[in-house]
Design a protein around this motif. Structure first.
Motif, PDB file in Angstrom:
ATOM      1  N   TYR A   1     -50.962  36.682 -46.779  1.00 51.05           N
ATOM      2  CA  TYR A   1     -50.435  37.081 -48.083  1.00 51.05           C
ATOM      3  C   TYR A   1     -51.569  37.096 -49.106  1.00 51.05           C
ATOM      4  CZ  TYR A   1     -45.881  36.106 -46.027  1.00 51.05           C
ATOM      5  OH  TYR A   1     -44.781  36.106 -45.204  1.00 51.05           O
TER       6      TYR A   1
ATOM      7  N   GLU B   1     -51.737  37.899 -52.922  1.00 58.32           N
ATOM      8  CA  GLU B   1     -50.878  38.129 -54.075  1.00 58.32           C
ATOM      9  C   GLU B   1     -51.730  38.096 -55.346  1.00 58.32           C
ATOM     10  OE1 GLU B   1     -47.695  38.821 -53.437  1.00 58.32           O
ATOM     11  OE2 GLU B   1     -48.073  38.467 -51.310  1.00 58.32           O
TER      12      GLU B   1
ATOM     13  N   TYR C   1     -50.882  40.338 -58.107  1.00 57.85           N
ATOM     14  CA  TYR C   1     -50.120  41.202 -59.010  1.00 57.85           C
ATOM     15  C   TYR C   1     -50.143  40.684 -60.455  1.00 57.85           C
ATOM     16  CZ  TYR C   1     -46.724  37.509 -58.070  1.00 57.85           C
ATOM     17  OH  TYR C   1     -46.110  36.276 -57.932  1.00 57.85           O
TER      18      TYR C   1
ATOM     19  N   SER D   1     -48.447  40.880 -46.441  1.00 54.26           N
ATOM     20  CA  SER D   1     -48.099  41.333 -47.786  1.00 54.26           C
ATOM     21  C   SER D   1     -49.362  41.539 -48.610  1.00 54.26           C
ATOM     22  CB  SER D   1     -47.195  40.297 -48.475  1.00 54.26           C
ATOM     23  OG  SER D   1     -46.882  40.686 -49.797  1.00 54.26           O
TER      24      SER D   1
ATOM     25  N   ASP E   1     -50.021  42.627 -52.403  1.00 54.87           N
ATOM     26  CA  ASP E   1     -49.404  42.887 -53.701  1.00 54.87           C
ATOM     27  C   ASP E   1     -50.482  42.958 -54.772  1.00 54.87           C
ATOM     28  OD1 ASP E   1     -46.667  43.164 -53.161  1.00 54.87           O
ATOM     29  OD2 ASP E   1     -46.423  40.998 -52.964  1.00 54.87           O
TER      30      ASP E   1
ATOM     31  N   TYR F   1     -49.949  45.180 -57.510  1.00 49.42           N
ATOM     32  CA  TYR F   1     -49.313  45.978 -58.554  1.00 49.42           C
ATOM     33  C   TYR F   1     -49.566  45.396 -59.950  1.00 49.42           C
ATOM     34  CZ  TYR F   1     -45.462  42.525 -58.125  1.00 49.42           C
ATOM     35  OH  TYR F   1     -44.700  41.373 -58.062  1.00 49.42           O
TER      36      TYR F   1
ATOM     37  N   ARG G   1     -47.626  46.959 -52.144  1.00 48.96           N
ATOM     38  CA  ARG G   1     -47.215  47.307 -53.500  1.00 48.96           C
ATOM     39  C   ARG G   1     -48.453  47.427 -54.379  1.00 48.96           C
ATOM     40  NH1 ARG G   1     -42.045  43.568 -52.465  1.00 48.96           N
ATOM     41  NH2 ARG G   1     -43.679  42.089 -51.904  1.00 48.96           N
TER      42      ARG G   1
END
Length: 213
Positions: free
Chosen positions: A93, A95, A97, A117, A119, A121, A143
Motif C-alpha cells: 500500500y 498512500e 493522496y 493499492s 493512491d 489522487y 487512483r
C-alpha cells in the motif's frame, strides 16, 4: 558435526539478508523524506540511524520487518517522489493522496510487484501515467484522479486482471478510453473531466490515438 555447524551459519546468513533488506528499504524511504517538504513534521521519526524503518510513524512492516505500507495521505506534504521507491519489493500500500506532491510519477513504481493499492489522487503530479504500472499484477486500486497528468491511458493496464478500481478523472489525459480486459467494468465517471479524452473505444467511432501528448 558438520550439519550442526551449518545451521548457525545458515541462520546468520538469513539474519544478515533480512537486516540488509530492511536497511535498503530504510534508505529508500529516507530518500523520499529528503525529497519532500514536511511543514508539519510528520516524517520526524524517519531516522536513518535506526536498524530498520519499522519503528517509524506511518510505516507498517510484516513479521520479517519488510515494509508493507506507507500511509502519508492528507499530510500536507509537497516536493517530489523518488525512483528509490521502486526498491520496496514487499510494499502493498502506497498512500500519498491529498497532498501537494508534484513532478512525474516515477517509472520505478512499476517494480513494486506486491503492490495492491496505489493512491496518488489530489496532488499536483504532471507528465504521463507510466506504462510500467502494467507490471503490477497484484494491483487492485489505482487512483490518480485530480492531478495534472497528460498523455494516453497506458494499454498495459488492461492486462492487470486484479484491478477493481481505476480512477483517472480530473486530469488532462488524451486519446481514448480502453474497454478491454479489466477496463470493461469501470464506470464512465472514473474518466470524466479530461477535456481531451475521447471514447470509450467500444463505440468504434473513436480510434485510439497513440500520438496524443
Amino acid at each position: 558435526m558438520e550439519f550442526s555447524g551449518l545451521f548457525p551459519a545458515a541462520l546468520a546468513a538469513l539474519i544478515y539478508l533480512s537486516v540488509a533488506s530492511c536497511n535498503s528499504e530504510g534508505d529508500a524511504l529516507y530518500a523520499l523524506r529528503r525529497s519532500l517538504i514536511d511543514p508539519e513534521n510528520v516524517l520526524q521519526s524517519w531516522d536513518p540511524t535506526l536498524v530498520n524503518p519499522c519503528t517509524w510513524f506511518h510505516v507498517t512492516c510484516d513479521r520479517r520487518n519488510h515494509v508493507t505500507r506507507v500511509d502519508l495521505g492528507n499530510a500536507n506534504l509537497s516536493g517530489v517522489l523518488v525512483p528509490e521507491l521502486g526498491s520496496l519489493q514487499h510494499l502493498q500500500y502506497l498512500e500519498l493522496y491529498k497532498n501537494n506532491i508534484r513532478g512525474k510519477i516515477p517509472e520505478e513504481l512499476g517494480q513494486l510487484k506486491s503492490l495492491v493499492s496505489l493512491d496518488l489522487y489530489m496532488n499536483n503530479f504532471t507528465g504521463e501515467l507510466p506504462a510500467s504500472l502494467g507490471n503490477l499484477k497484484s494491483l487492485v486500486f489505482l487512483r490518480v484522479n485530480n492531478n495534472q497528468l497528460r498523455g494516453r491511458i497506458p494499454r498495459e493496464l488492461t492486462s492487470i486482471a486484479s484491478l477493481k478500481v481505476v480512477d483517472v478523472s480530473s486530469n488532462n489525459l488524451c486519446g481514448t478510453i480502453p474497454t478491454s480486459g479489466s477496463f470493461a467494468r469501470f464506470p464512465a465517471k472514473n474518466f470524466e473531466n479530461n477535456p481531451r479524452l475521447d471514447g470509450p473505444e467500444l463505440q468504434g467511432s473513436v480510434f485510439y490515438e497513440t500520438a496524443c501528448t
